[in-house]
Scaffold this active site. Sequence first.
Site, PDB file in Angstrom:
ATOM      1  N   GLY A  11      23.307 -19.500 -38.618  1.00  0.00           N
ATOM      2  CA  GLY A  11      22.644 -19.677 -37.323  1.00  0.00           C
ATOM      3  C   GLY A  11      21.255 -20.240 -37.515  1.00  0.00           C
ATOM      4  O   GLY A  11      20.333 -19.976 -36.738  1.00  0.00           O
ATOM      5  N   ALA A  13      19.840 -23.016 -37.077  1.00  0.00           N
ATOM      6  CA  ALA A  13      19.207 -23.874 -36.066  1.00  0.00           C
ATOM      7  C   ALA A  13      18.825 -23.097 -34.811  1.00  0.00           C
ATOM      8  O   ALA A  13      18.315 -23.678 -33.857  1.00  0.00           O
ATOM      9  CB  ALA A  13      20.136 -25.036 -35.701  1.00  0.00           C
ATOM     10  N   GLY A  17      16.214 -18.316 -36.529  1.00  0.00           N
ATOM     11  CA  GLY A  17      16.143 -19.196 -37.692  1.00  0.00           C
ATOM     12  C   GLY A  17      14.845 -19.979 -37.740  1.00  0.00           C
ATOM     13  O   GLY A  17      14.249 -20.162 -38.803  1.00  0.00           O
ATOM     14  N   GLY A 128      22.927 -10.823 -36.556  1.00  0.00           N
ATOM     15  CA  GLY A 128      23.665 -11.250 -35.362  1.00  0.00           C
ATOM     16  C   GLY A 128      24.416 -10.100 -34.713  1.00  0.00           C
ATOM     17  O   GLY A 128      25.033  -9.288 -35.393  1.00  0.00           O
ATOM     18  N   ASN A 129      24.359 -10.048 -33.403  1.00  0.00           N
ATOM     19  CA  ASN A 129      24.958  -8.933 -32.650  1.00  0.00           C
ATOM     20  C   ASN A 129      26.438  -9.150 -32.306  1.00  0.00           C
ATOM     21  O   ASN A 129      26.850 -10.279 -32.148  1.00  0.00           O
ATOM     22  CB  ASN A 129      24.175  -8.730 -31.348  1.00  0.00           C
ATOM     23  CG  ASN A 129      22.904  -7.969 -31.615  1.00  0.00           C
ATOM     24  OD1 ASN A 129      22.890  -7.040 -32.419  1.00  0.00           O
ATOM     25  ND2 ASN A 129      21.826  -8.362 -30.950  1.00  0.00           N
ATOM     26  N   ASP A 157      14.140  -2.350 -34.538  1.00  0.00           N
ATOM     27  CA  ASP A 157      14.012  -1.125 -33.746  1.00  0.00           C
ATOM     28  C   ASP A 157      13.013  -0.167 -34.411  1.00  0.00           C
ATOM     29  O   ASP A 157      12.184   0.457 -33.750  1.00  0.00           O
ATOM     30  CB  ASP A 157      15.391  -0.459 -33.619  1.00  0.00           C
ATOM     31  CG  ASP A 157      16.440  -1.464 -33.163  1.00  0.00           C
ATOM     32  OD1 ASP A 157      16.322  -1.974 -32.049  1.00  0.00           O
ATOM     33  OD2 ASP A 157      17.359  -1.766 -33.958  1.00  0.00           O
ATOM     34  N   HIS A 185      22.610  -0.407 -33.452  1.00  0.00           N
ATOM     35  CA  HIS A 185      21.576  -1.295 -32.906  1.00  0.00           C
ATOM     36  C   HIS A 185      22.014  -1.675 -31.494  1.00  0.00           C
ATOM     37  O   HIS A 185      22.604  -2.721 -31.257  1.00  0.00           O
ATOM     38  CB  HIS A 185      21.412  -2.547 -33.765  1.00  0.00           C
ATOM     39  CG  HIS A 185      20.593  -3.608 -33.077  1.00  0.00           C
ATOM     40  ND1 HIS A 185      19.258  -3.456 -32.830  1.00  0.00           N
ATOM     41  CD2 HIS A 185      20.939  -4.798 -32.533  1.00  0.00           C
ATOM     42  CE1 HIS A 185      18.814  -4.516 -32.178  1.00  0.00           C
ATOM     43  NE2 HIS A 185      19.819  -5.346 -31.978  1.00  0.00           N
TER      44      HIS A 185
HETATM   45  P1  NAX Z   1      20.440 -18.492 -30.958  1.00  0.00           P
HETATM   46  O1  NAX Z   1      21.551 -18.622 -29.973  1.00  0.00           O
HETATM   47  O2  NAX Z   1      19.139 -19.161 -30.714  1.00  0.00           O
HETATM   48  O3  NAX Z   1      20.954 -18.989 -32.384  1.00  0.00           O
HETATM   49  C1  NAX Z   1      22.185 -18.621 -32.906  1.00  0.00           C
HETATM   50  C2  NAX Z   1      22.662 -19.764 -33.765  1.00  0.00           C
HETATM   51  O4  NAX Z   1      23.858 -19.359 -34.412  1.00  0.00           O
HETATM   52  C3  NAX Z   1      22.994 -21.027 -32.980  1.00  0.00           C
HETATM   53  O5  NAX Z   1      22.246 -22.119 -33.491  1.00  0.00           O
HETATM   54  C4  NAX Z   1      24.482 -21.211 -33.192  1.00  0.00           C
HETATM   55  O6  NAX Z   1      24.872 -22.571 -33.283  1.00  0.00           O
HETATM   56  C5  NAX Z   1      24.678 -20.486 -34.525  1.00  0.00           C
HETATM   57  N1  NAX Z   1      26.058 -20.092 -34.801  1.00  0.00           N
HETATM   58  C6  NAX Z   1      27.016 -19.687 -33.942  1.00  0.00           C
HETATM   59  N2  NAX Z   1      28.161 -19.480 -34.578  1.00  0.00           N
HETATM   60  C7  NAX Z   1      27.946 -19.742 -35.875  1.00  0.00           C
HETATM   61  C8  NAX Z   1      28.774 -19.728 -37.031  1.00  0.00           C
HETATM   62  N3  NAX Z   1      30.056 -19.413 -36.968  1.00  0.00           N
HETATM   63  N4  NAX Z   1      28.223 -20.058 -38.216  1.00  0.00           N
HETATM   64  C9  NAX Z   1      26.912 -20.400 -38.279  1.00  0.00           C
HETATM   65  N5  NAX Z   1      26.093 -20.469 -37.210  1.00  0.00           N
HETATM   66  C10 NAX Z   1      26.600 -20.131 -36.038  1.00  0.00           C
HETATM   67  O7  NAX Z   1      20.266 -16.931 -31.189  1.00  0.00           O
HETATM   68  P2  NAX Z   1      19.043 -16.144 -31.840  1.00  0.00           P
HETATM   69  O8  NAX Z   1      18.062 -15.809 -30.784  1.00  0.00           O
HETATM   70  O9  NAX Z   1      18.585 -16.843 -33.049  1.00  0.00           O
HETATM   71  O10 NAX Z   1      19.769 -14.769 -32.213  1.00  0.00           O
HETATM   72  C11 NAX Z   1      20.764 -14.716 -33.220  1.00  0.00           C
HETATM   73  C12 NAX Z   1      21.482 -13.382 -33.190  1.00  0.00           C
HETATM   74  O11 NAX Z   1      20.587 -12.319 -33.453  1.00  0.00           O
HETATM   75  C13 NAX Z   1      22.117 -13.049 -31.828  1.00  0.00           C
HETATM   76  O12 NAX Z   1      23.401 -12.497 -32.053  1.00  0.00           O
HETATM   77  C14 NAX Z   1      21.194 -11.995 -31.275  1.00  0.00           C
HETATM   78  O13 NAX Z   1      21.852 -11.153 -30.350  1.00  0.00           O
HETATM   79  C15 NAX Z   1      20.812 -11.272 -32.530  1.00  0.00           C
HETATM   80  N6  NAX Z   1      19.627 -10.418 -32.477  1.00  0.00           N
HETATM   81  C16 NAX Z   1      19.621  -9.310 -33.250  1.00  0.00           C
HETATM   82  C17 NAX Z   1      18.549  -8.445 -33.328  1.00  0.00           C
HETATM   83  C18 NAX Z   1      18.573  -7.243 -34.204  1.00  0.00           C
HETATM   84  O14 NAX Z   1      17.590  -6.519 -34.200  1.00  0.00           O
HETATM   85  N7  NAX Z   1      19.636  -6.938 -34.959  1.00  0.00           N
HETATM   86  C19 NAX Z   1      17.342  -8.698 -32.486  1.00  0.00           C
HETATM   87  C20 NAX Z   1      17.214 -10.104 -32.036  1.00  0.00           C
HETATM   88  C21 NAX Z   1      18.498 -10.774 -31.633  1.00  0.00           C
HETATM   89  O15 NAX Z   1      18.818 -10.377 -30.323  1.00  0.00           O
END
Ligand code: NAX
Length: 326
Positions: A11, A13, A17, A128-129, A157, A185
């Site tokens: 992820g 991009a 990231g 990722g969630n 958290d 989480h």
């Molecule tokens: P974005 O939507 O900005 O970026 C996610 C990226 O992942 C996109 O560029 C997408 O193309 C890419 N992606 C999707 N499927 C993929 C795959 N199969 N292989 C590689 N890349 C792939 O999300 P962002 O704000 O960066 O958040 C990323 C993740 O972190 C989300 O699931 C979000 O819910 C989670 N979070 C987790 C947190 C935690 O504390 N554990 C807090 C922050 C965030 O909410």
Amino acid sequence: STTPLKVAVTGAAGQIGYSLLFRLASGALGDRPIELRLLEIEPALKTLEGVVMELDDCAFPNLAGIEIGHEAEKVFDGVNLALLVGARPRGPGMERGDLLEANGAIFTAQGKALNAVAADDVRIGVTGNPANTNALIAMTNAPDVPQSRFSALTRLDHNRAISQLAAKTGAPVTDITHMTIWGNHSATQYPDLFHAQVAGRNAAETVGDQDWLENTFIPTVAKRGAAIIDARGSSSAASAASATIDAARDWLHGSADDDWVSMAVVSDGSYGVPEGLISSFPVTTRDGDWEIVQGLEIDDFSRARIDASVAELAEERDAVAKLGLI
Ligand code: NAX
């Protein structure tokens, strides 16, 4: 060692990231040179190329190389650390089951790829969630990687809880120790002030305000993600990247003496959390390994909250088991 640490970020991009890569490249994990291996889905590769141009333009002394791609088996080849950030967000009209299924596809494939090609010493952190359950899926699909090499991120958290407690008590964040996030989480997580300390004194006693603890502190920490979305118009990104770094750094280099951190790791049954669930615990880390802190007394208040969050994890596990993902 001067062999670069190979760090995969998925992820790459995305919004997290965009903050994470620059922190990694500028030395947040230490002086060892790093090589970035960036995984994205094909339609996001052009954006990712732009991010790589910016990384190049920083001329980071310790950035030994960057590779990008959309095939996990190529990108994960030989990686020592994999930060799994990319996930499928919940879209309009998407049910919980759809979300679990979409992410299940991603994390089964990435688990298998890590199993096949990662370095023997790989550590895998899932941001990722739904992070805990995504980590469970990846772990289950990587049978040759020791289960202890997987963790899900609850450090954000944890850091949020430290920040809230510091603000309440007027203490600097450096005086807050022994914080624990228990469970998932998610909004059911339990940030625990009964074992936390403020300048060496019990935090719950120092605060002396059960109403604040129960009705302000816990919900503020648990719902902080939604508050950020409300204020910023998009979800936490720089703080999530910072927590991802904190977690990886402590995992590789060790947690502070006489303190602990929160990590979601596979349960061995400690504190009544069913074996095999990926649940957040107080852990110490050393030389790349973690250990759950033992022997903490859990009162009825804490017990009920830990149990509720763990019950949610068990439901998520049952749902992905039903979908054949684990
Ligand atoms: P974005 O939507 O900005 O970026 C996610 C990226 O992942 C996109 O560029 C997408 O193309 C890419 N992606 C999707 N499927 C993929 C795959 N199969 N292989 C590689 N890349 C792939 O999300 P962002 O704000 O960066 O958040 C990323 C993740 O972190 C989300 O699931 C979000 O819910 C989670 N979070 C987790 C947190 C935690 O504390 N554990 C807090 C922050 C965030 O909410």
